[in-house]
Design a protein around this motif. Structure first.
Motif, PDB file in Angstrom:
ATOM      1  N   THR A 366       0.819  -1.219   0.000  1.00  0.00           N
ATOM      2  CA  THR A 366       0.000   0.000   0.000  1.00  0.00           C
ATOM      3  C   THR A 366       0.851   1.267   0.000  1.00  0.00           C
ATOM      4  OG1 THR A 366      -0.216   0.066   2.423  1.00  0.00           O
ATOM      5  CG2 THR A 366      -1.874  -1.187   1.193  1.00  0.00           C
ATOM      6  N   ALA A 367       2.160   1.134  -0.200  1.00  0.00           N
ATOM      7  CA  ALA A 367       2.999   2.324  -0.419  1.00  0.00           C
ATOM      8  C   ALA A 367       2.521   3.084  -1.651  1.00  0.00           C
ATOM      9  CB  ALA A 367       4.463   1.918  -0.580  1.00  0.00           C
ATOM     10  N   ILE A 368       1.949   2.367  -2.614  1.00  0.00           N
ATOM     11  CA  ILE A 368       1.469   3.017  -3.856  1.00  0.00           C
ATOM     12  C   ILE A 368       0.257   3.898  -3.564  1.00  0.00           C
ATOM     13  CG2 ILE A 368       0.658   2.648  -6.210  1.00  0.00           C
ATOM     14  CD1 ILE A 368       2.150  -0.094  -6.086  1.00  0.00           C
ATOM     15  N   PRO A 369      -0.834   3.358  -2.996  1.00  0.00           N
ATOM     16  CA  PRO A 369      -1.962   4.243  -2.662  1.00  0.00           C
ATOM     17  C   PRO A 369      -1.603   5.301  -1.619  1.00  0.00           C
ATOM     18  CG  PRO A 369      -2.335   2.024  -1.805  1.00  0.00           C
ATOM     19  CD  PRO A 369      -1.163   1.940  -2.726  1.00  0.00           C
ATOM     20  N   TRP A 370      -0.677   4.969  -0.722  1.00  0.00           N
ATOM     21  CA  TRP A 370      -0.251   5.935   0.293  1.00  0.00           C
ATOM     22  C   TRP A 370       0.379   7.163  -0.358  1.00  0.00           C
ATOM     23  CZ3 TRP A 370      -0.927   6.267   5.476  1.00  0.00           C
ATOM     24  CH2 TRP A 370      -0.096   7.113   6.205  1.00  0.00           C
ATOM     25  N   ALA A 371       1.259   6.943  -1.333  1.00  0.00           N
ATOM     26  CA  ALA A 371       1.919   8.055  -2.020  1.00  0.00           C
ATOM     27  C   ALA A 371       0.904   8.906  -2.768  1.00  0.00           C
ATOM     28  CB  ALA A 371       2.980   7.512  -2.976  1.00  0.00           C
ATOM     29  N   ILE A 372      -0.029   8.271  -3.458  1.00  0.00           N
ATOM     30  CA  ILE A 372      -1.062   9.003  -4.201  1.00  0.00           C
ATOM     31  C   ILE A 372      -1.928   9.828  -3.241  1.00  0.00           C
ATOM     32  CG2 ILE A 372      -3.125   8.741  -5.629  1.00  0.00           C
ATOM     33  CD1 ILE A 372      -1.790   6.219  -6.817  1.00  0.00           C
ATOM     34  N   LEU A 373      -2.335   9.212  -2.147  1.00  0.00           N
ATOM     35  CA  LEU A 373      -3.182   9.890  -1.170  1.00  0.00           C
ATOM     36  C   LEU A 373      -2.530  11.159  -0.646  1.00  0.00           C
ATOM     37  CD1 LEU A 373      -5.531  10.101   0.869  1.00  0.00           C
ATOM     38  CD2 LEU A 373      -4.257   8.523   2.345  1.00  0.00           C
ATOM     39  N   HIS A 374      -1.267  11.072  -0.257  1.00  0.00           N
ATOM     40  CA  HIS A 374      -0.618  12.230   0.360  1.00  0.00           C
ATOM     41  C   HIS A 374      -0.246  13.294  -0.664  1.00  0.00           C
ATOM     42  CE1 HIS A 374      -0.432  11.162   4.585  1.00  0.00           C
ATOM     43  NE2 HIS A 374      -0.343   9.913   4.180  1.00  0.00           N
TER      44      HIS A 374
END
Length: 465
Positions: A366-374
């Motif tokens: 979930t590093a991928i969605p985490w980066a997009i979210l922030h």
């Protein structure tokens, strides 16, 4: 020291790299503080690891209540600089410092006093209570120091002065490592030595950044008095209106970790330690991904202040591309490093080791969605629409994580702590989807409205000419 970046004229691609790389590096180094403490704590035992893991969210939660106001205030200052209003920016900077000092005292003093009560309410074991109280009480002394340091870091950032951020962060992590080793191996301290090392490092960093800030010229002044033409009441109102949603959203995120720890401790202290170690592994690349969004904020805010809509659009587009690429890279690296780091930190404890591998193996992606979210949060924060960040964190904690944990805890007890791992995974993914939808509904129409207004004004000027 390198000159400030020209946020209004330099190519966007170059600026994004220059703005985000230093703060990402600083983010990586900053997370190393906790990671280094975890390394030394693991040499002492799993109870010490669990103690640090248990109290850290509480400490960071109180820190976040003030640091959110800092981020919101600096967004306002950057916008005022873009609007070429340096005197008003100076007024906001002056009052922002007073707000930060006030909040740091309000949160640190009661927090220090109430720590034993909070630990008892959490229902920790006697051994965990003692170790947690020793570590956290020393750490709480550093709260005002940390917040003053963060304020000046963000003031540098708002002007495009990025090199100082990564340089001080690197120096801080070296200092913290050396002091940890001295306190543990030379002076024979235990968990209190880790806290003293962090406290001393924070003091040194604060003194350095105050010295560097004072010796440089800035686009605005920061003093103790505000010019008479500006209303202090109105400034505080705006600072709190923009900053409080950020404060509450950041604090709620860390409150969520505190709640998670309360549930996880019901399984075992190994589960708490595994959760902490897994989060430290994640933080090595999750936190830099988060800082990508923070790094974009001054660039977006200043160009938004000047109504350079084309540059704002380009910044969002290129920034999001870099974000996705970094998120993919981070997720892959996390899967590669989880085995050696988990082995090193669990100190031949096979139960904790397997729990760490299971947790990181699932949530690391979930590093991928985490980066997009922030990155999306950074976009909204730069427009001073910080309520978005609050909504996101409220939805993630109260709409997804806590209900998910309760569901697994009461209805699927056989999967034990794995229910927490699944909850973390799905909450990160679903929050990203919610953020994307929210962004598409709000931002494109807002930018189009500004474009239409600009074209209308241009036609009017042409007709009168």
């Amino acid at each position: 020291m390198k000159p400030a970046l020209d946020l209004h004229n330099e190519p966007i691609k170059d600026l994004i790299i220059k703005m985000t790389v230093p703060v990402m590096l600083a983010g990586l180094v900053t997370t190393s503080y906790g990671f280094i403490d975890m390394i030394f704590a693991s040499r002492l035992g799993s109870v010490e690891v669990a103690s640090i893991a248990f109290v850290t969210p509480l400490f960071i939660m109180l820190q976040a209540l003030a640091s959110g106001v800092i981020r919101g205030g600096v967004s306002i200052i950057a916008t005022l600089l873009g609007q070429q209003k340096p005197e008003e920016a100076s007024a906001y900077a002056t009052q922002l410092r007073l707000v930060v000092i006030s909040l740091s005292l309000i949160f640190s003093i009661p927090g220090f006093i109430l720590l034993p009560v909070l630990l008892e309410l959490a229902g920790v074991t006697a051994e965990l209570f003692v170790q947690s109280l020793i570590y956290s009480r020393i750490l709480f002394l550093s709260l005002p120091i940390i917040l003053i340091f963060q304020l000046y870091v963000t003031l540098f950032k708002s002007q495009g002065k990025m090199s100082v951020i990564s340089n001080i962060a690197i120096g801080g992590v070296v200092c913290n490592t050396v002091l940890n080793a001295l306190f543990i191996y030379v002076f024979n301290y235990e968990i209190d030595g880790l806290a003293y090392a962090t406290l001393i490092t924070n003091v040194i960093q604060m003194l350095i950044i105050l010295f560097l800030y004072k010796r440089q010229k800035h686009e605005f002044q920061i003093g103790w008095r505000t010019a008479k033409q500006f209303s202090i009441i109105e400034i505080w109102k705006r600072l709190l209106k923009v900053g409080v949603p950020l404060s509450l959203s950041q604090a709620s995120a860390h409150f969520g970790f505190l709640v998670l720890n309360i549930f996880i401790i019901q399984y075992s202290h190994q589960a708490v330690a595994a959760f902490a170690i897994g989060n430290r592994i994640h933080s090595l690349l999750f936190f830099p991904a988060k800082e990508m969004g923070n790094g974009l904020e001054p660039l977006l805010a200043q160009n938004w202040g000047r109504k350079s809509i084309d540059r704002v659009k380009e910044t969002i587009k290129i920034g999001m591309l870099y974000t996705v690429l970094f998120g993919i890279f981070a997720a892959i690296v996390i899967q590669l490093i989880k085995y050696p780091i988990a082995h090193f930190l669990t100190k031949d404890d096979p139960v904790t080791y397997q729990l760490v591998i299971d947790y990181v193996g699932l949530v690391g992606w979930t590093a991928i969605p985490w980066a997009i979210l922030h990155t999306l949060q950074g976009v909204f924060n730069s427009f001073q629409k910080t309520i978005f960040t609050l909504i996101i964190n409220v939805v993630r904690l109260w709409g997804l994580r806590i209900p998910g944990i309760l569901m697994f805890y009461y209805f699927m007890p056989s999967i034990a702590e794995s229910g927490v791992w699944y909850t973390m995974f799905f909450s990160n993914v679903l929050t990203m989807i919610f953020a994307i939808v929210y962004f598409l509904v709000i931002v494109p129409p807002m930018l189009k409205k500004e474009d239409d207004l600009r074209e209308s004004m241009a036609r009017t000027e042409k007709e009168f000419a």
